[in-house]
Design a protein around this motif. Structure first.
Motif: not given
Length: 67
Positions: A36-55
């Protein structure tokens, strides 16, 4: 109970085929963390990339490019 009630995690279902599931399981085993942690981190990274958010700075890089 929680300082921020919006930080309480909810359940989401993701359907994977056997190959996709094996990749997630292998990565989780390699990293020593739950799937679940792997998937959550992958999902959030993709969302940031798509939205153009600089973490790092939590800035919207798309807005910076447009301005």
């Amino acid at each position: 109970m929680y300082q921020d009630s919006k930080r309480v995690r909810t359940k989401a279902t993701v359907y994977l085929d056997q190959y996709e599931s094996d990749v997630i399981t292998a990565l989780a085993n390699y990293l020593g963390v739950p799937k679940a942690e792997v998937m959550r981190q992958m999902l959030m990274k993709e969302a940031r990339d798509v939205l153009g958010v600089d973490p790092a700075g939590l800035t919207d890089s798309l807005a910076e490019r447009a301005g």
